[in-house]
Scaffold this motif. Sequence first.
Motif, PDB file in Angstrom:
ATOM      1  N   ARG A   9      11.173  88.215  63.971  1.00 38.62           N
ATOM      2  CA  ARG A   9      10.639  88.104  62.607  1.00 38.62           C
ATOM      3  C   ARG A   9      11.461  87.115  61.818  1.00 38.62           C
ATOM      4  O   ARG A   9      12.666  86.993  62.027  1.00 38.62           O
ATOM      5  N   TYR A  10      10.793  86.440  60.868  1.00 41.98           N
ATOM      6  CA  TYR A  10      11.467  85.533  59.947  1.00 41.98           C
ATOM      7  C   TYR A  10      11.059  85.902  58.531  1.00 41.98           C
ATOM      8  O   TYR A  10       9.896  86.229  58.277  1.00 41.98           O
ATOM      9  N   ILE A  11      12.012  85.844  57.618  1.00 42.82           N
ATOM     10  CA  ILE A  11      11.772  86.159  56.215  1.00 42.82           C
ATOM     11  C   ILE A  11      12.005  84.896  55.388  1.00 42.82           C
ATOM     12  O   ILE A  11      12.979  84.176  55.602  1.00 42.82           O
ATOM     13  N   VAL A  12      11.131  84.655  54.422  1.00 43.71           N
ATOM     14  CA  VAL A  12      11.245  83.504  53.530  1.00 43.71           C
ATOM     15  C   VAL A  12      12.329  83.806  52.498  1.00 43.71           C
ATOM     16  O   VAL A  12      12.351  84.881  51.895  1.00 43.71           O
ATOM     17  N   LEU A  13      13.241  82.850  52.304  1.00 42.45           N
ATOM     18  CA  LEU A  13      14.361  83.031  51.385  1.00 42.45           C
ATOM     19  C   LEU A  13      14.085  82.501  49.982  1.00 42.45           C
ATOM     20  O   LEU A  13      14.621  83.029  49.008  1.00 42.45           O
ATOM     21  N   VAL A  14      13.297  81.435  49.881  1.00 38.55           N
ATOM     22  CA  VAL A  14      12.966  80.823  48.593  1.00 38.55           C
ATOM     23  C   VAL A  14      11.490  80.447  48.574  1.00 38.55           C
ATOM     24  O   VAL A  14      10.888  80.212  49.623  1.00 38.55           O
ATOM     25  N   ASP A  15      10.903  80.411  47.391  1.00 38.39           N
ATOM     26  CA  ASP A  15       9.506  79.997  47.264  1.00 38.39           C
ATOM     27  C   ASP A  15       9.365  78.540  47.697  1.00 38.39           C
ATOM     28  O   ASP A  15      10.180  77.700  47.310  1.00 38.39           O
ATOM     29  N   PHE A  31       7.462  85.012  57.538  1.00 35.26           N
ATOM     30  CA  PHE A  31       7.012  83.701  58.020  1.00 35.26           C
ATOM     31  C   PHE A  31       6.508  83.879  59.446  1.00 35.26           C
ATOM     32  O   PHE A  31       7.125  84.591  60.243  1.00 35.26           O
ATOM     33  N   PRO A  32       5.378  83.245  59.798  1.00 30.53           N
ATOM     34  CA  PRO A  32       4.768  83.462  61.115  1.00 30.53           C
ATOM     35  C   PRO A  32       5.681  83.081  62.290  1.00 30.53           C
ATOM     36  O   PRO A  32       6.193  81.969  62.356  1.00 30.53           O
ATOM     37  N   VAL A  33       5.862  84.008  63.196  1.00 31.28           N
ATOM     38  CA  VAL A  33       6.656  83.781  64.396  1.00 31.28           C
ATOM     39  C   VAL A  33       5.939  82.815  65.342  1.00 31.28           C
ATOM     40  O   VAL A  33       6.574  82.141  66.144  1.00 31.28           O
ATOM     41  N   SER A  34       4.638  82.716  65.203  1.00 28.28           N
ATOM     42  CA  SER A  34       3.845  81.848  66.071  1.00 28.28           C
ATOM     43  C   SER A  34       4.071  80.364  65.796  1.00 28.28           C
ATOM     44  O   SER A  34       3.588  79.509  66.527  1.00 28.28           O
ATOM     45  N   ALA A  59      18.738  76.870  53.924  1.00 27.80           N
ATOM     46  CA  ALA A  59      17.586  77.213  54.760  1.00 27.80           C
ATOM     47  C   ALA A  59      16.469  77.802  53.909  1.00 27.80           C
ATOM     48  O   ALA A  59      16.723  78.411  52.865  1.00 27.80           O
ATOM     49  N   LEU A  60      15.227  77.627  54.362  1.00 25.47           N
ATOM     50  CA  LEU A  60      14.076  78.191  53.651  1.00 25.47           C
ATOM     51  C   LEU A  60      13.664  79.542  54.227  1.00 25.47           C
ATOM     52  O   LEU A  60      13.046  80.352  53.546  1.00 25.47           O
ATOM     53  N   ILE A  61      14.003  79.753  55.500  1.00 28.78           N
ATOM     54  CA  ILE A  61      13.708  81.033  56.142  1.00 28.78           C
ATOM     55  C   ILE A  61      14.960  81.507  56.871  1.00 28.78           C
ATOM     56  O   ILE A  61      15.896  80.738  57.085  1.00 28.78           O
ATOM     57  N   GLU A  62      14.967  82.781  57.231  1.00 28.77           N
ATOM     58  CA  GLU A  62      16.076  83.340  58.000  1.00 28.77           C
ATOM     59  C   GLU A  62      15.525  84.376  58.956  1.00 28.77           C
ATOM     60  O   GLU A  62      14.557  85.068  58.642  1.00 28.77           O
ATOM     61  N   ALA A  63      16.152  84.488  60.118  1.00 30.46           N
ATOM     62  CA  ALA A  63      15.746  85.507  61.081  1.00 30.46           C
ATOM     63  C   ALA A  63      15.985  86.879  60.456  1.00 30.46           C
ATOM     64  O   ALA A  63      17.045  87.120  59.881  1.00 30.46           O
ATOM     65  N   ALA A  64      15.011  87.752  60.543  1.00 29.50           N
ATOM     66  CA  ALA A  64      15.128  89.076  59.925  1.00 29.50           C
ATOM     67  C   ALA A  64      16.288  89.849  60.518  1.00 29.50           C
ATOM     68  O   ALA A  64      16.939  90.626  59.815  1.00 29.50           O
TER      69      ALA A  64
END
Length: 76
Positions: A9-15, A31-34, A59-64
């Motif tokens: 899973r990935y989580i968005v950190l900023v808009d 954020f889509p893992v695909s 970073a804009l996303i981070e691994a959950a």
Amino acid sequence: MAAFKKASRYIVLVDFVDFKTGITYKAGDEFPVSTSITRLKDLLADDNEGRSGSLKGSALIEAADEILAETSKVTE
């Protein structure tokens, strides 16, 4: 350099608006893992080609999994 391991899973950190897809993501969204590994690496990096100035430097996303590990350290 260690091989890239895709997270579950990935989580968005900023808009941000993904310029490749036009999709708007808000902080806290999943954020889509695909997504391709190349694109995930771009969003996990501090900077990449095409990123607007206001989004450079982090970073804009981070691994959950990383978020969960940081949270458990704080609560211990």
